[in-house]
Design a protein around this motif. Structure first.
Motif, PDB file in Angstrom:
ATOM      1  N   ASP A 149       0.856  -1.184   0.000  1.00 60.66           N
ATOM      2  CA  ASP A 149       0.000   0.000   0.000  1.00 60.66           C
ATOM      3  C   ASP A 149       0.890   1.231   0.000  1.00 60.66           C
ATOM      4  O   ASP A 149       1.508   1.579   1.005  1.00 60.66           O
ATOM      5  N   LYS A 150       0.956   1.871  -1.149  1.00 58.53           N
ATOM      6  CA  LYS A 150       1.868   2.999  -1.337  1.00 58.53           C
ATOM      7  C   LYS A 150       1.577   4.154  -0.385  1.00 58.53           C
ATOM      8  O   LYS A 150       2.469   4.910  -0.029  1.00 58.53           O
ATOM      9  N   ILE A 151       0.315   4.295  -0.002  1.00 60.99           N
ATOM     10  CA  ILE A 151      -0.035   5.438   0.835  1.00 60.99           C
ATOM     11  C   ILE A 151       0.251   5.136   2.298  1.00 60.99           C
ATOM     12  O   ILE A 151       0.962   5.866   2.980  1.00 60.99           O
ATOM     13  N   VAL A 152      -0.280   4.019   2.753  1.00 54.44           N
ATOM     14  CA  VAL A 152      -0.086   3.666   4.161  1.00 54.44           C
ATOM     15  C   VAL A 152       1.404   3.493   4.482  1.00 54.44           C
ATOM     16  O   VAL A 152       1.877   3.887   5.540  1.00 54.44           O
TER      17      VAL A 152
ATOM     18  N   ILE B  96       8.643   3.670   2.463  1.00 53.49           N
ATOM     19  CA  ILE B  96       9.087   3.781   1.069  1.00 53.49           C
ATOM     20  C   ILE B  96      10.075   4.934   0.942  1.00 53.49           C
ATOM     21  O   ILE B  96      11.137   4.808   0.335  1.00 53.49           O
ATOM     22  N   ALA B  97       9.727   6.049   1.580  1.00 53.19           N
ATOM     23  CA  ALA B  97      10.596   7.229   1.513  1.00 53.19           C
ATOM     24  C   ALA B  97      11.976   6.916   2.090  1.00 53.19           C
ATOM     25  O   ALA B  97      13.001   7.316   1.531  1.00 53.19           O
ATOM     26  N   MET B  98      12.010   6.167   3.192  1.00 51.85           N
ATOM     27  CA  MET B  98      13.308   5.829   3.794  1.00 51.85           C
ATOM     28  C   MET B  98      14.157   4.981   2.860  1.00 51.85           C
ATOM     29  O   MET B  98      15.362   5.181   2.730  1.00 51.85           O
ATOM     30  N   TYR B  99      13.496   4.020   2.175  1.00 53.46           N
ATOM     31  CA  TYR B  99      14.245   3.168   1.239  1.00 53.46           C
ATOM     32  C   TYR B  99      14.705   3.977   0.034  1.00 53.46           C
ATOM     33  O   TYR B  99      15.868   3.920  -0.367  1.00 53.46           O
ATOM     34  N   ASN B 100      13.775   4.741  -0.508  1.00 47.58           N
ATOM     35  CA  ASN B 100      14.116   5.531  -1.691  1.00 47.58           C
ATOM     36  C   ASN B 100      15.259   6.494  -1.405  1.00 47.58           C
ATOM     37  O   ASN B 100      16.147   6.687  -2.239  1.00 47.58           O
TER      38      ASN B 100
ATOM     39  N   SER C 151       2.285   5.186  10.832  1.00 49.05           N
ATOM     40  CA  SER C 151       2.979   5.137   9.546  1.00 49.05           C
ATOM     41  C   SER C 151       3.074   3.716   9.003  1.00 49.05           C
ATOM     42  O   SER C 151       3.555   3.494   7.910  1.00 49.05           O
ATOM     43  N   GLN C 152       2.593   2.781   9.789  1.00 46.88           N
ATOM     44  CA  GLN C 152       2.646   1.391   9.317  1.00 46.88           C
ATOM     45  C   GLN C 152       1.278   0.881   8.880  1.00 46.88           C
ATOM     46  O   GLN C 152       1.148   0.074   7.977  1.00 46.88           O
ATOM     47  N   ARG C 153       0.264   1.342   9.560  1.00 48.70           N
ATOM     48  CA  ARG C 153      -1.081   0.858   9.224  1.00 48.70           C
ATOM     49  C   ARG C 153      -2.110   1.883   9.671  1.00 48.70           C
ATOM     50  O   ARG C 153      -1.775   2.846  10.353  1.00 48.70           O
TER      51      ARG C 153
END
Ligand code: ADP
Ligand code: MG
Length: 605
Positions: A429-432, A437-441, A582-584
């Motif tokens: 889930d890209k939003i949740v 995702i930002a940390m990995y990117n 930020s996880q769910r």
């Protein structure tokens, strides 16, 4: 010397046949029309063959089969101008049912329900007799191409027949007149007959015309008793699958698809199958556009036997996962005169199936290799099919594995090898999961989007066959996200987090993260979460069983440093809830207390 009317009875064994035919095919009565029309086509095909062999000369080429409905008379008549039969031939081919193996077969399967029957009749020389499923009597008026006088054969539904030689029928060919029984009046409806013809005869190899004596509005001045045979044939005698692929246009493929499947969405692409001896079958398979995951994935692969429709979807012939596709297969070699369970272990069927799988995989690979851009555009539409097929069939997976794409959060597509790491990080889930995702990117790690129900099983399949491991971005802290620094541990802070979380099973771990702005994040174990996802998928219910979770605390973060010095419960709870958030999604209760806690904190400013 004029002949006498001759009487007789259908041979001994056949007495048993009539009741069996009726009972046996109860659910598929309509196939009688397919059988009688296909016999008429066969008779014409034989005639054409004799002409092409030079056995017969000077025959005009207006071959046609006509189906006439006469509601008042209560009859359906199928006429052809094929080879016809002599009296002798009627005796041999119609009066004696060629039964040898067929009778044994019928005895064996008599008790089985109707499903094993479709397609069987017609391959034992029983096809003609299927007319008795709906008729109280059947007449055959026929005249052979060899010029012998015509004969009329009349038979009632007990098998008693009467033969009249020297019957008046000047032209070559055969009429089969079925006197429909009272219980089967539905077959005297024009619409019903059209529907049956459309279903079974749409691609028969000889032009078929239908008339019910009414609908013709054409002007036939010099033809008084025409019966609307002037209209167009109801069938396409040269179905696209019989043409070589090199001679078919995209437009033709689309048109054929629309016509056969009544689906006006354009198919994604097609595969034209043509296997030579010994497989000897042809067909066209289409990848339909699937709008979303929950749409019925039931496709339709119609099976034909020399252009005669046999069945929709025979899963014994086509691997079940290919039934998501739409298409036609014409298998003249198929041993349809055997039970379905036999088909499953039949070597020929296994080979057809393997051939089709290979062609489908080849098509995907060739699109990938030669039209990568188009393939990427198609990926979201075909992914469901590919995933399902890979899950069901390891061989298929092996064939297409280099063409499996991962869609990344930024919209790019990469293959597994292009992803280039043994661990693939993904999001459901890209939003949740945006924070993760930002940390990995930020560390240059791509995150794949795997947000379909089927993905859980799909990635397990890939993992089983490869060294690759899939980890959801919230399940693990990649080494690349960790900063160097001394290992920090604060027992009091750990206890505080366990206390405010209300979960004594919570594991607290300290990791120095490169991103110092993040105080803590929640990691949930990949395996137990996937298990939960599976349960959800199968039972379609939410699973509330706790999944193992770990709170990763980042000692380099300012708030955590403050918390270490001063164990403030309110702040700890706030930070913990933000990590959860930020996880769910928060539950209703969590959200309520999060809001009221936030207001209290703000009041203190
Ligand atoms: P099959 O078509 O499998 O041979 P059927 O019971 O359908 O078995 O037909 C039996 C035989 O009767 C055919 O093989 C053919 O010789 C003959 N027959 C049936 N219908 C016709 C027809 N319209 N014209 C000429 N011969 C026919
Ligand atoms: Mg037949």
């Amino acid at each position: 010397m004029s002949k006498q009317t001759e009487k007789g009875g259908i041979s001994v064994q056949t007495e048993h046949i009539f009741p069996i035919i009726k009972k046996w095919l109860y659910s598929e009565k309509e196939i009688f029309l397919r059988e009688i029309v296909s016999n008429a086509c066969d008779a014409i095909t034989k005639m054409k063959r004799l002409i092409s062999l030079g056995e017969i000369r000077g025959v005009e080429d207006n071959f046609r089969v006509t189906v006439r409905l006469d509601k008042e008379e209560g009859t359906i008549t199928v006429s052809d101008n094929g080879i016809g039969m002599t009296e002798e031939e009627v005796k041999n081919y119609i009066c004696q049912i060629a039964l040898s193996g067929a009778l044994d077969f019928i005895q064996k399967y008599e008790g089985e329900n109707g499903d094993s029957a479709p397609g069987i009749i017609g391959h034992f020389g029983l096809g003609f007799y299927s007319s008795f499923m709906v008729s109280e009597s059947v007449d055959v008026i026929t005249r052979s191409f060899n010029g012998e006088p015509a004969v009329k054969w009349e038979c009632d539904d007990s098998g008693e027949y009467e033969m009249t030689p020297d019957y008046d029928r000047p032209e070559r060919g055969t009429d089969v007149v079925m006197h429909i029984m009272d219980d089967e009046k539905e077959f005297l409806e024009s619409a019903k007959i059209k529907e049956i013809l459309q279903k079974y005869c749409a691609f028969m190899p000889v032009e078929i015309y239908f008339g019910d004596g009414h609908e013709c509005k054409h002007d036939h001045k010099d033809d008084e008793d025409h019966e609307c045979e002037c209209s167009k044939p109801i069938n396409d005698t040269h179905p696209l699958w019989q043409k070589p692929a090199s001679e078919c246009t995209d437009e033709e493929y689309k048109e054929f698809y629309n016509k056969v499947f009544h689906d006006y969405k354009e198919p994604l692409f097609h595969i034209h199958l043509s296997a030579d001896y010994p497989l000897n079958f042809k067909g066209i398979l289409y990848f339909p556009r699937i709008n979303h995951e929950y749409e019925s994935l039931e496709g339709q692969v119609k099976l034909y036997y020399n252009q005669v429709f046999v069945a929709d979807n025979i899963k014994e012939v086509i691997p079940e996962y290919l039934l998501m596709l739409k298409g036609v297969l014409d298998c003249p070699e198929l041993p349809l005169n055997v039970s379905r369970s036999y088909l499953q272990t039949n070597g020929y069927v296994t080979k057809i199936s393997a051939h089709i799988i290979k062609k489908v995989a080849d098509k995907l690979n060739s699109l990938f290799n030669t039209e990568r851009e188009r393939y990427e555009k198609l990926w979201n539409d075909i992914k469901l099919f590919v995933a399902y097929a890979c899950i069901r069939d390891k061989k298929f997976y092996d064939r297409v594995k280099e063409s499996i794409l991962l869609q990344l959060t930024d919209g790019r597509y990469v293959t597994l090898s292009e992803y280039g790491s043994e661990t693939v990080y993904y999001t459901t889930d890209k939003i949740v999961q945006a924070q993760y995702i930002a940390m990995y990117n930020a560390q240059g790690i791509d995150v794949a989007v795997l947000d379909k129900y089927i993905d859980t099983q799909f990635i397990s399949t890939i993992e089983m066959e490869n060294k690759i491991k899939f980890k959801r971005c919230d399940s693990d802290i990649a080494d690349a996200l960790k900063a160097d620094g001394e290992v920090y541990d604060n027992k009091d802070l750990t206890d505080l987090f366990v206390k405010i979380s209300g979960n004594d099973k919570l594991t607290v771990k300290y990791e120095n993260l490169k991103d110092e702005s993040v105080p803590c994040i929640v990691n949930i174990a990949e395996e137990s979460r996937r298990f939960g996802d599976m349960i959800k998928m199968y039972r379609m219910e939410d699973m509330h069983a706790p999944i193992e979770s770990t709170l990763i605390v980042n000692p380099g973060n300012k708030i955590i440093r403050k918390l270490g010095d001063n164990l403030d419960e309110n702040i700890a709870k706030q930070v913990y809830t933000l990590a959860l958030l930020s996880q769910r999604q928060l539950t209703a209760d969590e959200l309520k207390s999060f809001l009221s806690d936030s207001y209290i904190l703000l009041e203190q400013l």
